[in-house]
Motif scaffolding. Structure first.
Motif, PDB file in Angstrom:
ATOM      1  N   ASP A 166       0.177  10.913 -15.249  1.00  0.00           N
ATOM      2  CA  ASP A 166       0.680  10.193 -16.428  1.00  0.00           C
ATOM      3  C   ASP A 166       1.211   8.807 -16.090  1.00  0.00           C
ATOM      4  O   ASP A 166       1.090   7.873 -16.884  1.00  0.00           O
ATOM      5  N   SER A 167       1.826   8.681 -14.903  1.00  0.00           N
ATOM      6  CA  SER A 167       2.418   7.390 -14.549  1.00  0.00           C
ATOM      7  C   SER A 167       1.415   6.419 -13.930  1.00  0.00           C
ATOM      8  O   SER A 167       1.729   5.251 -13.711  1.00  0.00           O
ATOM      9  N   MET A 168       0.201   6.896 -13.657  1.00  0.00           N
ATOM     10  CA  MET A 168      -0.804   6.015 -13.063  1.00  0.00           C
ATOM     11  C   MET A 168      -1.365   5.057 -14.098  1.00  0.00           C
ATOM     12  O   MET A 168      -1.574   5.422 -15.251  1.00  0.00           O
ATOM     13  N   ASN A 187      -7.353  -2.518  -0.043  1.00  0.00           N
ATOM     14  CA  ASN A 187      -7.334  -3.797  -0.731  1.00  0.00           C
ATOM     15  C   ASN A 187      -5.907  -4.265  -1.007  1.00  0.00           C
ATOM     16  O   ASN A 187      -5.626  -5.467  -1.007  1.00  0.00           O
ATOM     17  N   SER A 188      -5.021  -3.309  -1.237  1.00  0.00           N
ATOM     18  CA  SER A 188      -3.619  -3.665  -1.449  1.00  0.00           C
ATOM     19  C   SER A 188      -2.981  -4.144  -0.146  1.00  0.00           C
ATOM     20  O   SER A 188      -2.250  -5.132  -0.121  1.00  0.00           O
ATOM     21  N   LYS A 189      -3.289  -3.463   0.946  1.00  0.00           N
ATOM     22  CA  LYS A 189      -2.688  -3.799   2.236  1.00  0.00           C
ATOM     23  C   LYS A 189      -3.233  -5.105   2.798  1.00  0.00           C
ATOM     24  O   LYS A 189      -2.480  -5.917   3.364  1.00  0.00           O
ATOM     25  N   PHE A 190      -4.542  -5.339   2.664  1.00  0.00           N
ATOM     26  CA  PHE A 190      -5.180  -6.504   3.270  1.00  0.00           C
ATOM     27  C   PHE A 190      -5.367  -7.662   2.297  1.00  0.00           C
ATOM     28  O   PHE A 190      -6.088  -8.610   2.628  1.00  0.00           O
ATOM     29  N   ASP A 191      -4.730  -7.622   1.144  1.00  0.00           N
ATOM     30  CA  ASP A 191      -4.876  -8.674   0.141  1.00  0.00           C
ATOM     31  C   ASP A 191      -4.549 -10.035   0.761  1.00  0.00           C
ATOM     32  O   ASP A 191      -3.391 -10.347   1.036  1.00  0.00           O
ATOM     33  N   GLU A 192      -5.562 -10.869   0.971  1.00  0.00           N
ATOM     34  CA  GLU A 192      -5.358 -12.138   1.675  1.00  0.00           C
ATOM     35  C   GLU A 192      -4.474 -13.093   0.885  1.00  0.00           C
ATOM     36  O   GLU A 192      -3.701 -13.859   1.469  1.00  0.00           O
ATOM     37  N   GLN A 193      -4.563 -13.046  -0.438  1.00  0.00           N
ATOM     38  CA  GLN A 193      -3.704 -13.929  -1.240  1.00  0.00           C
ATOM     39  C   GLN A 193      -2.234 -13.551  -1.032  1.00  0.00           C
ATOM     40  O   GLN A 193      -1.380 -14.424  -0.886  1.00  0.00           O
ATOM     41  N   MET A 208       1.669   6.674  -6.945  1.00  0.00           N
ATOM     42  CA  MET A 208       0.595   7.569  -7.398  1.00  0.00           C
ATOM     43  C   MET A 208       0.957   9.031  -7.138  1.00  0.00           C
ATOM     44  O   MET A 208       0.559   9.920  -7.890  1.00  0.00           O
ATOM     45  N   ALA A 209       1.725   9.264  -6.078  1.00  0.00           N
ATOM     46  CA  ALA A 209       2.125  10.637  -5.743  1.00  0.00           C
ATOM     47  C   ALA A 209       3.340  11.090  -6.533  1.00  0.00           C
ATOM     48  O   ALA A 209       3.790  12.233  -6.375  1.00  0.00           O
ATOM     49  N   GLY A 210       3.871  10.215  -7.386  1.00  0.00           N
ATOM     50  CA  GLY A 210       4.996  10.595  -8.231  1.00  0.00           C
ATOM     51  C   GLY A 210       6.353  10.489  -7.569  1.00  0.00           C
ATOM     52  O   GLY A 210       7.323  11.101  -8.033  1.00  0.00           O
ATOM     53  N   VAL A 211       6.451   9.700  -6.501  1.00  0.00           N
ATOM     54  CA  VAL A 211       7.725   9.534  -5.796  1.00  0.00           C
ATOM     55  C   VAL A 211       8.490   8.364  -6.399  1.00  0.00           C
ATOM     56  O   VAL A 211       7.951   7.264  -6.538  1.00  0.00           O
ATOM     57  N   ASP A 212       9.745   8.610  -6.767  1.00  0.00           N
ATOM     58  CA  ASP A 212      10.613   7.561  -7.303  1.00  0.00           C
ATOM     59  C   ASP A 212      11.198   6.777  -6.137  1.00  0.00           C
ATOM     60  O   ASP A 212      12.024   7.286  -5.375  1.00  0.00           O
ATOM     61  N   LEU A 213      10.776   5.527  -5.983  1.00  0.00           N
ATOM     62  CA  LEU A 213      11.211   4.725  -4.844  1.00  0.00           C
ATOM     63  C   LEU A 213      12.718   4.527  -4.826  1.00  0.00           C
ATOM     64  O   LEU A 213      13.325   4.385  -3.758  1.00  0.00           O
ATOM     65  N   ASP A 214      13.331   4.507  -6.006  1.00  0.00           N
ATOM     66  CA  ASP A 214      14.783   4.301  -6.067  1.00  0.00           C
ATOM     67  C   ASP A 214      15.548   5.471  -5.466  1.00  0.00           C
ATOM     68  O   ASP A 214      16.728   5.335  -5.133  1.00  0.00           O
ATOM     69  N   GLN A 215      14.896   6.623  -5.352  1.00  0.00           N
ATOM     70  CA  GLN A 215      15.562   7.803  -4.814  1.00  0.00           C
ATOM     71  C   GLN A 215      15.401   7.949  -3.305  1.00  0.00           C
ATOM     72  O   GLN A 215      15.995   8.846  -2.701  1.00  0.00           O
ATOM     73  N   LEU A 216      14.616   7.059  -2.694  1.00  0.00           N
ATOM     74  CA  LEU A 216      14.392   7.155  -1.254  1.00  0.00           C
ATOM     75  C   LEU A 216      15.637   6.735  -0.483  1.00  0.00           C
ATOM     76  O   LEU A 216      16.339   5.795  -0.871  1.00  0.00           O
ATOM     77  N   LEU A 217      15.918   7.425   0.608  1.00  0.00           N
ATOM     78  CA  LEU A 217      17.007   7.050   1.506  1.00  0.00           C
ATOM     79  C   LEU A 217      16.443   6.138   2.584  1.00  0.00           C
ATOM     80  O   LEU A 217      15.573   6.546   3.367  1.00  0.00           O
ATOM     81  N   GLU A 243       0.830  -1.201   0.000  1.00  0.00           N
ATOM     82  CA  GLU A 243       0.000   0.000   0.000  1.00  0.00           C
ATOM     83  C   GLU A 243       0.869   1.257   0.000  1.00  0.00           C
ATOM     84  O   GLU A 243       0.505   2.269  -0.604  1.00  0.00           O
ATOM     85  N   THR A 244       2.039   1.173   0.641  1.00  0.00           N
ATOM     86  CA  THR A 244       2.951   2.313   0.681  1.00  0.00           C
ATOM     87  C   THR A 244       3.557   2.579  -0.682  1.00  0.00           C
ATOM     88  O   THR A 244       3.595   3.731  -1.148  1.00  0.00           O
ATOM     89  N   THR A 245       4.044   1.535  -1.321  1.00  0.00           N
ATOM     90  CA  THR A 245       4.650   1.719  -2.646  1.00  0.00           C
ATOM     91  C   THR A 245       3.612   2.162  -3.662  1.00  0.00           C
ATOM     92  O   THR A 245       3.909   2.975  -4.543  1.00  0.00           O
ATOM     93  N   LEU A 246       2.383   1.666  -3.538  1.00  0.00           N
ATOM     94  CA  LEU A 246       1.311   2.086  -4.458  1.00  0.00           C
ATOM     95  C   LEU A 246       1.022   3.568  -4.289  1.00  0.00           C
ATOM     96  O   LEU A 246       0.932   4.319  -5.277  1.00  0.00           O
ATOM     97  N   LEU A 247       0.893   4.009  -3.052  1.00  0.00           N
ATOM     98  CA  LEU A 247       0.567   5.416  -2.784  1.00  0.00           C
ATOM     99  C   LEU A 247       1.698   6.336  -3.230  1.00  0.00           C
ATOM    100  O   LEU A 247       1.453   7.378  -3.854  1.00  0.00           O
ATOM    101  N   LEU A 248       2.938   5.970  -2.913  1.00  0.00           N
ATOM    102  CA  LEU A 248       4.069   6.811  -3.315  1.00  0.00           C
ATOM    103  C   LEU A 248       4.183   6.878  -4.833  1.00  0.00           C
ATOM    104  O   LEU A 248       4.517   7.935  -5.394  1.00  0.00           O
TER     105      LEU A 248
END
Length: 389
Positions: free
Chosen positions: A193-195, A227-233, A26-35, A19-24
């Motif tokens: 655009d990236s969504m 739904n992303s966070k609680f995905d039982e599968q 959507m907000a346009g945050v590049d995960l590779d740039q996170l410290l 859920e965190t990676t999905l939200l970031l």
């Protein structure tokens, strides 16, 4: 001043927080740039001890967000903590630099309850204060950055379960922050655009002010993240070890004045797992994995708090594992003490406790009060653990 957000989880754990990676994203945050906390260059360059600073004093300072005690691995940086934003029970650390009652110590917790359902509400309040301060007299209020607003809005909705009365997590301050983020953000500047088209189609809705612009649908954003966070599968396919580490917190109580021993109290850990306890316990090598995780985390007591959504309401269970005397003392405290009575904890039979391969004590519980999250359980166990050695 340069601000550098430091993510408090190892980089390898980020993909588990879907859920965190999905939200970031959507907000346009590049995960590779996170410290991340385990990236050595970030720690070495940003968080050096004062004595190592070339100018004789380190200009870097630390703001703790969503916790109020710096982790033990960074305890040598204790003196750099200058601000706290949190909604957990205050452990009263760093009080020399961040005194109780000061504006820099914003710990929204009183008695047994958090005063806000999400620390992001505190961040949103701060952002709104800054925006108001930038607004000139007689001018319209300054608009908020859509990427920041979307990230804050998503977390507040997720933490409060979209202000669900059954969950009992949301407060009037959370609702005010939600409405302010929706109403005061220039959503026309949100880069979509990236969504994925499927996300864009359900996330955005027409603004109700008749302008023809779009903005996030509160319900759709919450449901996407939930739904992303609680995905039982997803949780069912994960190993026991990964289930335990995805949302784990370590607690280190200080010795109570009532403790008959001069020894240091034992630390303990708590993992939040979003799967029915029966399914968690039926996973392959469950006991071995719990044992391995506890050895690596160096804790003699581990609590596993599970939460699932049943008919749109949270359902909670609990597992205690570890050194028999600690498990027994904790079980007795949770089920019989007045301090824990509001949680409505009831012990049930645990299939693992009678397993031949089980070398430690394991006990299982049902929690009647579904509003009692780790935020409420942890302070109770901290008070007990401060008397145990």
């Amino acid at each position: 001043t340069t601000y550098a957000p430091l993510v408090g989880v190892p980089r390898a754990d980020l993909p588990l927080r879907r859920e965190t990676t999905l939200l970031l994203d959507m907000a346009g945050v590049d995960l590779d740039q996170l410290l991340c906390i385990d990236r050595p260059p970030s720690i070495a360059s940003l968080l050096m001890p004062k004595d190592d600073a070339s100018d004789g004093g380190n200009p870097h300072s630390i703001t703790l967000v969503d916790h109020n005690r710096i982790r033990s691995s960074l305890r040598h940086l204790d003196g750099h903590v200058v601000e706290i934003l949190d909604h957990h029970e205050d452990e009263l650390c760093h009080t020399d630099a961040v005194p109780e009652g000061s504006d820099a110590r914003n710990v929204a917790f009183q008695g047994r309850d958090a005063l806000v359902g999400s620390t992001c509400t505190l961040v949103a309040e701060r952002m709104l204060q800054v925006a108001d301060a930038m607004t000139g007299r007689g001018k319209d209020p300054a608009t908020l950055d859509p990427s920041a607003s979307l990230a804050l809005l998503g977390v507040i909705l997720l933490d409060t379960m979209d202000m669900s009365p059954e969950a009992g997590k949301g407060t009037a301050r959370d609702l005010a922050a939600i409405n302010a983020l929706l109403d005061r953000t220039d959503w026309s500047k949100l880069n979509t655009d990236s969504m994925e088209e499927s996300i864009r189609a359900v996330l955005l809705e027409a603004d109700d002010n008749g302008s023809g612009n779009v903005r996030p649908s509160r319900a759709a954003l919450h449901d996407l993240l939930r739904n992303s966070k609680f995905d039982e599968q997803f949780w069912s396919e994960m190993s026991v070890y990964d289930c335990l580490r995805i949302d784990y917190k370590r607690f280190e109580p200080t010795r109570s004045s009532d403790s008959p021993s001069s020894s240091a109290p034992v630390p303990f850990g708590m993992s939040s797992v979003l799967l029915p306890l029966s399914k968690f316990l039926s996973k392959e090598s469950c006991v071995d994995s719990i044992t391995r995780y506890m050895e690596e985390a160096d804790v003699p007591l581990l609590g596993v708090l599970t939460m699932t959504i049943v008919d749109d309401a949270p359902h909670r269970e609990m597992l205690l594992a570890g050194r028999p005397d600690l498990v027994d003392a904790t079980a007795e405290y949770l089920t019989q003490s007045d301090d824990a009575a509001f949680l409505e904890v009831e012990e049930v039979e645990c299939p693992l406790d009678k397993a031949e391969e089980c070398s430690m004590s394991i006990r299982q519980f049902r929690q009647g009060n579904s509003k009692g999250s780790r935020k409420q359980v942890a302070p109770i166990l901290m008070r007990l653990a401060s008397t145990l050695t």
